[in-house]
Design an enzyme around this catalytic site. Structure first.
Site, PDB file in Angstrom:
ATOM      1  N   CYS A  98      12.206  14.216  13.223  1.00 44.50           N
ATOM      2  CA  CYS A  98      12.845  15.269  12.427  1.00 44.50           C
ATOM      3  C   CYS A  98      13.129  14.831  10.998  1.00 44.50           C
ATOM      4  O   CYS A  98      13.049  15.630  10.064  1.00 44.50           O
ATOM      5  CB  CYS A  98      14.120  15.762  13.101  1.00 44.50           C
ATOM      6  SG  CYS A  98      15.198  14.473  13.737  1.00 44.50           S
ATOM      7  N   HIS A 170      20.718  17.390  13.761  1.00 42.26           N
ATOM      8  CA  HIS A 170      19.435  17.954  13.347  1.00 42.26           C
ATOM      9  C   HIS A 170      19.253  17.798  11.849  1.00 42.26           C
ATOM     10  O   HIS A 170      20.185  18.000  11.079  1.00 42.26           O
ATOM     11  CB  HIS A 170      19.358  19.447  13.716  1.00 42.26           C
ATOM     12  CG  HIS A 170      19.092  19.713  15.158  1.00 42.26           C
ATOM     13  ND1 HIS A 170      17.970  20.377  15.605  1.00 42.26           N
ATOM     14  CD2 HIS A 170      19.793  19.401  16.273  1.00 42.26           C
ATOM     15  CE1 HIS A 170      18.002  20.462  16.930  1.00 42.26           C
ATOM     16  NE2 HIS A 170      19.096  19.876  17.355  1.00 42.26           N
TER      17      HIS A 170
END
Length: 239
Positions: A98, A170
């Protein structure tokens, strides 16, 4: 059945992302800077303006999760592709990539893309991705040796011990393209248009922050949560 690739998560700090940028081929005219405050001018003065992109790591709280599910409900697979696409978005299929995918979203969209070195790995990834649809674009990254090698070269950079364990956070990129603020994250259903910005409003402007990740902070506050931790870095042209 072959197991999915699982990488070591990168740290969200300028040292790491500047090294990744150099490895992949983003011009050294650009650099990432720590964002220490969202509303105190003296703590933001070191960041050259305009800011071309923000890369944020946010805690995956119940309030944000509920908001994400509501937004993504009923959305089909993303169909965008081609040179008329306002932003280039990658679906994440590599575990813990990510951070690197967040970097890509910052570097290949908006004004930052003008600073990609011709013939570099970053240039090739961008050019190859433009005509592809979502699945083929994800496969392009999954099978890219230069992208994987660049990620691995940055694993030991930073202040924390590298880990492959899920941290419950995230990475999200925010970029300005065609006068709009775009939220880009590989685990969503596609790019998210967060609204219009004026010519003199960059991604660190009050309006962009309210439309972007300060909105998530507000969600957590309104839900009575106390997990307001985040790490944010800004991509700007060196002065």
């Amino acid at each position: 059945m072959e197991s999915k690739k699982m990488w070591v998560m990168l740290e969200n700090n300028p040292e790491v992302m500047n090294q990744l940028a150099a490895k992949l081929g983003l011009s050294s005219d650009l650099a990432f800077y720590d964002v220490w405050s969202l509303d105190e001018p003296e703590l933001m003065a070191h960041i050259p303006r305009p800011v071309l992109a923000l890369l944020v790591i946010q805690p995956f709280t119940p309030a944000w999760n509920q908001d994400r599910q509501a937004e993504d409900a009923g959305r089909g697979d993303y169909e965008g592709h081609g040179p008329q696409e306002p932003v280039i978005w990658f679906k994440q299929t590599i575990g813990h990539a990510c951070g690197s995918i967040g970097f890509l979203h910052c570097a290949i969209n908006g004004p930052a893309s003008e600073f990609i070195q011709p013939g570099s790995d970053l240039d090739k990834i961008r050019r190859d991705a433009i005509p592809l649809k979502m699945k083929e674009r994800a496969d392009l990254l999954y099978n890219s040796v230069p992208f994987e090698e660049a990620h691995k070269s940055c694993v030991e950079v930073g202040d924390t011990t590298p880990t492959v364990q899920e941290r419950g956070h995230h990475f999200v990129a925010f970029v300005k393209a065609d006068g709009r603020l775009w939220e880009l994250e590989g685990s969503r259903k596609g790019p998210l248009d967060r609204g219009a910005l004026e010519d003199d409003e960059d991604v660190l402007s009050p309006k962009a922050l309210d439309l972007g990740f300060r909105r998530v902070i507000k969600l957590e506050q309104e839900a009575g949560g106390k997990d307001l931790r985040f790490s944010c870095i800004a991509l700007s042209r060196k002065t």
